[in-house]
Design a protein around this motif. Structure first.
Motif, PDB file in Angstrom:
ATOM      1  N   ARG A 142       3.831   3.568   4.015  1.00 25.46           N
ATOM      2  CA  ARG A 142       2.987   2.524   3.420  1.00 25.46           C
ATOM      3  C   ARG A 142       1.502   2.832   3.593  1.00 25.46           C
ATOM      4  N   SER A 143       1.139   3.381   4.750  1.00 30.71           N
ATOM      5  CA  SER A 143      -0.268   3.715   5.000  1.00 30.71           C
ATOM      6  C   SER A 143      -0.741   4.811   4.056  1.00 30.71           C
ATOM      7  N   LEU A 144       0.084   5.851   3.899  1.00 31.33           N
ATOM      8  CA  LEU A 144      -0.277   6.942   3.006  1.00 31.33           C
ATOM      9  C   LEU A 144      -0.416   6.449   1.574  1.00 31.33           C
ATOM     10  N   ALA A 145       0.578   5.689   1.115  1.00 30.27           N
ATOM     11  CA  ALA A 145       0.525   5.183  -0.251  1.00 30.27           C
ATOM     12  C   ALA A 145      -0.632   4.212  -0.446  1.00 30.27           C
ATOM     13  N   GLY A 146      -0.896   3.392   0.590  1.00 29.78           N
ATOM     14  CA  GLY A 146      -2.001   2.448   0.506  1.00 29.78           C
ATOM     15  C   GLY A 146      -3.343   3.124   0.364  1.00 29.78           C
ATOM     16  N   ALA A 147      -3.440   4.355   0.882  1.00 31.92           N
ATOM     17  CA  ALA A 147      -4.677   5.131   0.754  1.00 31.92           C
ATOM     18  C   ALA A 147      -4.683   5.966  -0.530  1.00 31.92           C
ATOM     19  N   GLY A 148      -3.652   5.772  -1.377  1.00 28.90           N
ATOM     20  CA  GLY A 148      -3.617   6.450  -2.667  1.00 28.90           C
ATOM     21  C   GLY A 148      -2.907   7.780  -2.679  1.00 28.90           C
TER      22      GLY A 148
END
Length: 230
Positions: A142-148
């Motif tokens: 989720r963190s990686l995806a949240g950062a694009g």
């Protein structure tokens, strides 16, 4: 297939001599199944974790087809891939990195979750992230995806898709079975990314006769170059 090592052994387990890709996709999953069956027999296991593998493989592959289709165009433009996992799924992360290098010709690496969180993830950028797990791996994805950053999560948990995040939901199964199912996802991933990049799956660049059985000849290879700009 004839095996010099098999010729020296008193007993062998035959995987069936099925036709295989040059990347040994059938050989890899078949070996996992065989080793687990051997270990189960030695340990006196009284249950068969593989009895539903055909149905499980079909269901996971159906999910993977859609999840990968959603990211294939952007994924094919990535310059590298990171695989992140803990426990038995570290085998899947290593296999994924190998397949992406061998088949898609994408620079790829595999890391243990703790090591990745400790700082390796700071270099994320135009990278395809493959995350395997049910614990801290979920928040990592989720963190990686949240950062694009483009991310594919393979997990038994109920996790929603999101921008830059595709999810394949796995059944709760024994570790060895899970690794095979994760590998099914990886094989669909490399098939679609290879197609998107225009790289024929069997078109290896380097012929290494000491690592591939059968006496290789460069005439067997269809060399296809790939450039991200093409």
């Amino acid at each position: 297939m004839p095996s010099p090592l098999g010729d020296l052994a008193d007993l062998t387990v035959d995987l069936g001599n099925e036709p295989d890709s040059y990347a040994s996709t059938i050989g890899y999953t078949g070996t996992i199944v065989a080793l687990d069956l051997i270990a189960g027999a030695v340990a006196g296991r009284d249950t068969d974790p593989w009895q539903d593998i055909a149905e499980q493989t079909t269901a996971v592959h159906h999910q993977a087809t859609g999840a990968v289709a959603a990211l294939r165009e952007r994924g094919a433009r990535c310059i590298a891939s990171d695989g992140v996992a803990a426990g038995a799924s570290r085998a899947s992360a290593e296999e994924g990195a190998l397949l992406l290098r061998e088949v898609v010709r994408m620079t790829a690496a595999a890391s243990a979750t703790r090591n990745y969180l400790h700082g390796e993830m700071e270099s994320a950028g135009n990278t395809l992230h493959l995350v395997y797990g049910d614990g801290r791996e979920i928040e990592l994805a989720r963190s990686l995806a949240g950062a694009g950053h483009l991310t594919l999560l393979m997990t038994t948990a109920e996790v929603d898709q999101a921008d830059s995040l595709s999810v394949v939901r796995l059944p709760r199964v024994a570790d060895a079975v899970r690794v095979v199912l994760e590998t099914v996802v990886l094989q669909e991933l490399v098939a679609q990314l290879s197609d998107e990049r225009g790289v024929p799956i069997e078109s290896f660049v380097f012929a290494n006769g000491d690592t591939k059985q059968g006496g290789l000849d460069m005439s067997d290879f269809e060399v296809a170059a790939y450039s991200p700009a093409s």
